[in-house]
Design a protein around this motif. Structure first.
Motif, PDB file in Angstrom:
ATOM      1  N   ALA A  76       0.873  -1.296   0.031  1.00 20.80           N
ATOM      2  CA  ALA A  76      -0.039  -0.087   0.263  1.00 20.80           C
ATOM      3  C   ALA A  76       0.898   1.263   0.263  1.00 20.80           C
ATOM      4  O   ALA A  76       2.108   1.263   0.323  1.00 20.80           O
ATOM      5  N   PRO A  89       1.093   5.049   1.459  1.00 22.23           N
ATOM      6  CA  PRO A  89       0.494   5.818   2.652  1.00 22.23           C
ATOM      7  C   PRO A  89       0.283   7.262   2.482  1.00 22.23           C
ATOM      8  O   PRO A  89      -0.566   7.921   3.044  1.00 22.23           O
ATOM      9  N   CYS A 145      -1.285   8.254  -0.959  1.00 20.19           N
ATOM     10  CA  CYS A 145      -2.648   8.399  -1.388  1.00 20.19           C
ATOM     11  C   CYS A 145      -3.603   7.368  -1.275  1.00 20.19           C
ATOM     12  O   CYS A 145      -4.655   7.366  -1.623  1.00 20.19           O
ATOM     13  N   GLY A 146      -3.202   6.035  -0.536  1.00 19.22           N
ATOM     14  CA  GLY A 146      -3.935   5.119  -0.064  1.00 19.22           C
ATOM     15  C   GLY A 146      -4.227   4.047  -1.232  1.00 19.22           C
ATOM     16  O   GLY A 146      -5.070   3.236  -0.907  1.00 19.22           O
TER      17      GLY A 146
END
Length: 660
Positions: free
Chosen positions: A365, A367, A369-370
């Motif tokens: 993932a 952190p 932009c998600g």
């Protein structure tokens, strides 16, 4: 002129008529080449009649009847008929899927005779405990049909009970069918069976076998030449003329349920087959399925219990619940577990760190932009595998290289979240550089030869710390293994699946049972943030009957199986709207109003709503009466088959579903 009624492996609930010169009722059960469309297919003759509902001039002439195999026996057809009727599967699909691949070919290759495997004879038989003797004496191998549950704690010697009963059946001139849930349980048990019965013909039937070997073993069983057939779920259909005993080991295991094609339960069919043949069937487990346990409590199955471990020097391991809410975890491992592993290393004992999640991390993932590594084809995340630097879907097999930066925003600081066996292995190697660490999961063990090599290393003391998934949780006996540490068990406590507590308890009990199976004392440490959960209290007490009683009471109150009977209609299409619309049409068919004892729920997406680029929906049918549901399903299926569905939509019915 005779008419052959032939079953073909097609998704159609019908048989096909062909003209034949010289065929007779004695040819029922033979394989036959028949024209179909522009080509040919291989079918099985299920009936020879003198008249067809179709005009004779419209019937095609059948090809040659294959004479390389005697006709399939009547009891084979009886079991296939039951499976076809109960599971709503076409008879041709049932019959043909039960045959080895080589017997389904139009032009089978020439087969060479295989070499007979040899096994060293076992030494003196182990001394039986009083509980084992009672269980063996209670099951009359020559007494006709009986359904029996052998409930024994891990290490209580259930396999020895099986072998003594197998010996009884062989002495009477009978054949024995021994079913196991997974291939990785087969080598160890096969070696033990062969060594116990070196003069007997023991054959194995599972998907790891080469095609020629599987056909050869099947033929030996069919001809009555094989005394013992050891196999996975499809072996339940194997014709055995002298069948005298069926044993289902680890009967609770979900692997006995076929999840695609013809969806059936090999455990349940084993009971049906035993009843049809008038022979005993023995279901064994340390954590029986709740359906089996309910049958035993109701007296439908005879219950035999083994409460103590067979090795008099061994005892059940102590189970400690470790509250991780106030502890610092390093890569998911708490310090008390680290200390316990270090103590075992100092004593030359083995430890197992159990985490039922392979790969390095469940997701990658960003952190910033998600962004997360989602599968393009499924409603699931791509799992990070650092060994080959791939992101891989464990559901459809799609994979992709690991991106150097976030595909959405370009951020180069993307991170793995969560942990799998690879990540824990990496940390353990740093924490215990002096230890020999062995990871055992589907990524590191992909074949039977690899599995046998891994078992040899473990038994030879060439590994100090094992890190593994459920592959190591059941059916294995490692004398030097004295510590089991369980990571990541909490995720199943609050799952949407109402079967999740049963599965989690069985998994924890099974993996806990690997510790302390010999003279060395065992200990189990389970890390959790919910130490007061009733499931863990039952685990500490190792009280399966108490846990099962609570679960069955909850299911009875909720109207869940085994107090209700279910079937699910599933549809999958490129668009979810098409799948749901088809299910809504199926839910509104007039035939439903004629069956008041059956209730249909609203169509909904499946939990895994998208798989392999197809959107999936489901419609649950339920009744408190099994006969009522069985009377409804064929009429409903026939009405569904008459519906006009979108070209790319596929659907199927599954009876007694385990997953939603």
């Amino acid at each position: 002129m005779a008419i052959l009624r032939v079953a073909l492996d097609l998704p159609l609930h019908r048989l096909f008529d062909y003209r034949s010169d010289g065929a007779s009722p004695a040819d029922v059960g033979r394989r036959v080449r028949v024209p179909f469309g522009r080509g040919e297919k291989l079918g099985i003759v299920v009936e020879v009649v003198g008249h067809s509902d179709w005009p004779l001039e419209q019937l095609k002439a059948a090809g040659p009847l294959l004479d390389d195999l005697p006709p399939l026996p009547q009891d084979f057809f009886a079991l296939a008929d039951f499976a076809s009727s109960y599971y709503q599967a076409p008879l041709g699909e049932v019959l043909l899927s039960a045959l080895p691949a080589g017997l389904k070919r139009l032009d089978p290759p020439d087969r060479r005779a295989g070499r007979a495997s040899k096994a060293k004879a076992a030494g003196a038989l182990p001394e039986l405990t009083a509980e084992q003797r009672t269980a063996i004496d209670a099951l009359a191998v020559d007494g006709g049909f009986s359904a029996n549950l052998l409930f024994g704690v891990t290490g209580s010697g259930k396999t020895e009970v099986y072998l003594r009963l197998v010996d009884k059946a062989l002495t009477l001139g009978r054949q024995v069918l021994l079913l196991v849930p997974e291939i990785n349980l087969t080598p160890q048990l096969e070696a033990r069976v062969r060594s116990r019965f070196p003069a007997r013909n023991v054959v194995a039937l599972h998907s790891e076998l080469a095609e020629a070997a599987r056909e050869r073993h099947w033929r030996a069983a069919f001809a009555g030449e094989a005394d013992i057939v050891l196999g996975t779920r499809l072996a339940v259909f194997t014709p055995m003329p002298r069948l005298g005993l069926i044993v289902v080991d680890e009967e609770h295991d979900a692997s006995f349920k076929q999840q695609d094609g013809m969806r059936y339960s090999a455990r349940d069919l084993a009971v049906v087959r035993a009843r049809q043949r008038g022979v005993p069937v023995l279901l064994g487990s340390a954590t029986p399925s709740l359906e089996t346990w309910a049958n035993a409590q109701a007296g439908r199955y005879a219950l035999q219990t083994l409460k103590e471990r067979a090795n008099r020097e061994a005892s059940l391991p102590a189970v400690d619940i470790l509250d991780t809410r106030r502890l610092i975890l390093r890569e998911g491992v708490a310090d008390p577990l680290v200390v316990a592993i270090r103590e075992r290393l100092a004593r030359g004992e083995q430890s197992l760190v159990f985490l039922n999640r392979r790969g390095y991390a469940p997701v990658l993932a960003c952190p910033a932009c998600g962004w997360v590594s989602r599968c393009q084809r499924c409603a699931a995340n791509l799992v990070l595998h650092t060994a080959d630097r791939r992101l891989r879907c464990h559901h459809c097999g799609f994979e992709h290289r690991i991106p150097r930066a976030c595909p959405t925003c370009g951020n180069q600081d993307i991170h793995p979240f969560g942990r799998g066996t690879q990540r824990v292995e990496e940390w353990l190697q740093k924490e215990f550089p002096e230890a020999r660490i062995l990871r055992v999961d589907r990524d590191s063990v992909k074949s039977r030869k690899q599995w046998e090599a891994v078992l040899e290393r473990i038994h030879g003391g060439e590994a100090d710390i094992l890190i593994g998934t459920q592959m190591l949780a059941k059916g294995h006996d490692f004398p030097k293994l004295t510590l089991v540490g369980v990571l990541g068990a909490d995720s199943a406590l609050f799952a949407a699946d109402w079967r999740a507590p049963e599965r989690l308890f069985a998994q924890l009990m099974q993996v806990a049972g690997r510790a302390g199976r010999a003279e060395l004392k065992g200990r189990v440490i389970v890390q959790t943030q919910y130490p007061d959960h009733p499931l863990f209290a039952a685990l500490v007490a190792q009280d399966y009957p108490g846990f099962a009683a609570v679960q069955l009471k909850e299911r009875e109150q909720a109207g869940f199986p085994p107090y209700a009977f279910q079937a699910v209609l599933r549809a999958e299409a490129p668009a979810m709207a098409d799948a749901i619309a088809f299910l809504e049409t199926a839910a509104a068919l007039p035939v439903i109003g004629e069956h008041d004892a059956v209730m249909l729920y609203d169509p909904v997406p499946m939990r895994m709503a998208r798989l392999a680029s197809l959107e999936r929906g489901q419609l649950l049918a339920e009744s408190f009466s099994r006969p009522a549901l069985q009377a409804f399903l064929p009429r409903w299926r026939e009405a569904i088959e008459a519906l006009k569905a979108p070209a790319k939509l596929r659907w199927h019915l599954e009876v007694d579903p385990l997953e939603f």
